[in-house]
Write a protein that holds these residues in place. Sequence first.
Motif, PDB file in Angstrom:
ATOM      1  N   ILE A   1       0.877  -1.169   0.000  1.00 21.12           N
ATOM      2  CA  ILE A   1       0.000   0.000   0.000  1.00 21.12           C
ATOM      3  C   ILE A   1       0.913   1.218   0.000  1.00 21.12           C
ATOM      4  CG2 ILE A   1      -1.691   1.322   1.341  1.00 21.12           C
ATOM      5  CD1 ILE A   1      -2.840  -1.485   2.132  1.00 21.12           C
ATOM      6  N   VAL A   2       0.638   2.145  -0.910  1.00 24.67           N
ATOM      7  CA  VAL A   2       1.493   3.329  -1.040  1.00 24.67           C
ATOM      8  C   VAL A   2       1.158   4.292   0.103  1.00 24.67           C
ATOM      9  CG1 VAL A   2       2.247   5.192  -2.567  1.00 24.67           C
ATOM     10  CG2 VAL A   2       1.431   3.023  -3.551  1.00 24.67           C
ATOM     11  N   LEU A   3       2.148   4.570   0.951  1.00 20.83           N
ATOM     12  CA  LEU A   3       1.909   5.453   2.091  1.00 20.83           C
ATOM     13  C   LEU A   3       2.083   6.918   1.696  1.00 20.83           C
ATOM     14  CD1 LEU A   3       3.768   3.453   4.910  1.00 20.83           C
ATOM     15  CD2 LEU A   3       1.328   3.427   4.363  1.00 20.83           C
ATOM     16  N   ARG A   4       3.156   7.222   0.967  1.00 21.87           N
ATOM     17  CA  ARG A   4       3.353   8.603   0.484  1.00 21.87           C
ATOM     18  C   ARG A   4       4.362   8.594  -0.656  1.00 21.87           C
ATOM     19  NH1 ARG A   4       8.040   9.775   4.068  1.00 21.87           N
ATOM     20  NH2 ARG A   4       7.799   8.211   5.716  1.00 21.87           N
ATOM     21  N   THR A   5       4.339   9.692  -1.411  1.00 20.74           N
ATOM     22  CA  THR A   5       5.286   9.811  -2.524  1.00 20.74           C
ATOM     23  C   THR A   5       5.836  11.231  -2.545  1.00 20.74           C
ATOM     24  OG1 THR A   5       3.700  10.609  -4.162  1.00 20.74           O
ATOM     25  CG2 THR A   5       3.910   8.221  -3.958  1.00 20.74           C
ATOM     26  N   MET A   6       7.013  11.396  -3.125  1.00 23.14           N
ATOM     27  CA  MET A   6       7.541  12.746  -3.349  1.00 23.14           C
ATOM     28  C   MET A   6       8.279  12.785  -4.679  1.00 23.14           C
ATOM     29  SD  MET A   6      10.612  12.765  -0.531  1.00 23.14           S
ATOM     30  CE  MET A   6      11.946  13.595  -1.371  1.00 23.14           C
ATOM     31  N   LYS A   7       8.321  13.988  -5.240  1.00 23.92           N
ATOM     32  CA  LYS A   7       9.022  14.146  -6.518  1.00 23.92           C
ATOM     33  C   LYS A   7      10.513  13.997  -6.282  1.00 23.92           C
ATOM     34  CE  LYS A   7       5.641  17.334  -8.435  1.00 23.92           C
ATOM     35  NZ  LYS A   7       5.336  18.747  -8.666  1.00 23.92           N
ATOM     36  N   TYR A   8      11.200  13.471  -7.275  1.00 18.53           N
ATOM     37  CA  TYR A   8      12.648  13.344  -7.171  1.00 18.53           C
ATOM     38  C   TYR A   8      13.266  13.685  -8.524  1.00 18.53           C
ATOM     39  CZ  TYR A   8      17.236  11.307  -6.253  1.00 18.53           C
ATOM     40  OH  TYR A   8      18.583  11.104  -6.106  1.00 18.53           O
ATOM     41  N   ARG A   9      14.193  14.618  -8.506  1.00 15.66           N
ATOM     42  CA  ARG A   9      14.852  15.086  -9.735  1.00 15.66           C
ATOM     43  C   ARG A   9      13.822  15.459 -10.804  1.00 15.66           C
ATOM     44  NH1 ARG A   9      20.377  11.683  -9.552  1.00 15.66           N
ATOM     45  NH2 ARG A   9      21.220  12.830  -7.769  1.00 15.66           N
TER      46      ARG A   9
END
Length: 254
Positions: free
Chosen positions: A8-16
């Motif tokens: 289950i995806v808890l959180r995401t952030m942009k990278y590069r």
Amino acid sequence: MIVKSEAIVLRTMKYRESSRIATLFTKEIGKISVLAKGARDGKSRLGGALQPMNHVGVLFYRKESRDLQLLTQCDLARSFPGLSSDLDKMAAAMAAVELTDAVSPPEEPNGRLFDLLSSTLDAVSRATKQPGNALYYFELHLLGIIGFRPDMRVCAVCRKPVDPRAGGSGVHMSPNGILCPVCSGKGLGLETLSPAVLAVLQRLQETGDPASATRMVLNTRVRGEIAGVLRRFLLGHVEGLRTLRSETVFSSIL
Ligand SMILES: [Zn+2]
């Protein structure tokens, strides 16, 4: 080593430029961080399903010496279509996901918590009456999984059964669980539990699944009291937990 797991995806952030870093709660090895190269490129097959609250099937290269694993595949395993169309549902689902993140140390599998989170997201998504009740169910059962189960039937001090009708000024909540009127009288309790609130907490503890919780119809006062009691109890036991981001976001909207 290539690992295949449900997550289950808890959180995401942009990278590069075009990538994303995601925190996943996997069934196989618990919480991990993964790098999804090119996930924000419109043509990427990785990006579509890699969204918070999604239940996905993933493949990743696992190297024990690394904190960030390389994600190579991510497909939607089960969708929760109701979550995006309703602010109450979104708030409850996000809170459950944030709490899972807060109580989970890296790389410690917890199948019971995985199943609880997944069934809670599903119940919230499908709820037709009170989606937020699934979050109360989640919080109460989460406490059991992390070892702080408050027994809603028995006094935490003298271990005698407590009748909900003995509520009012009688029954109190303490950091160890509920207190009968006699033990409450010794000044050990923190807050009064009304008979209605105690009865609902007992039902939530004994109900087999979060979906039945969403079919309970509770008035606004009872819901407010239950939310407060459970949250204060969690704050007392989960290190580092303060306010949830989801609640800050949604209190400004609602
Ligand atoms: Zn007692």
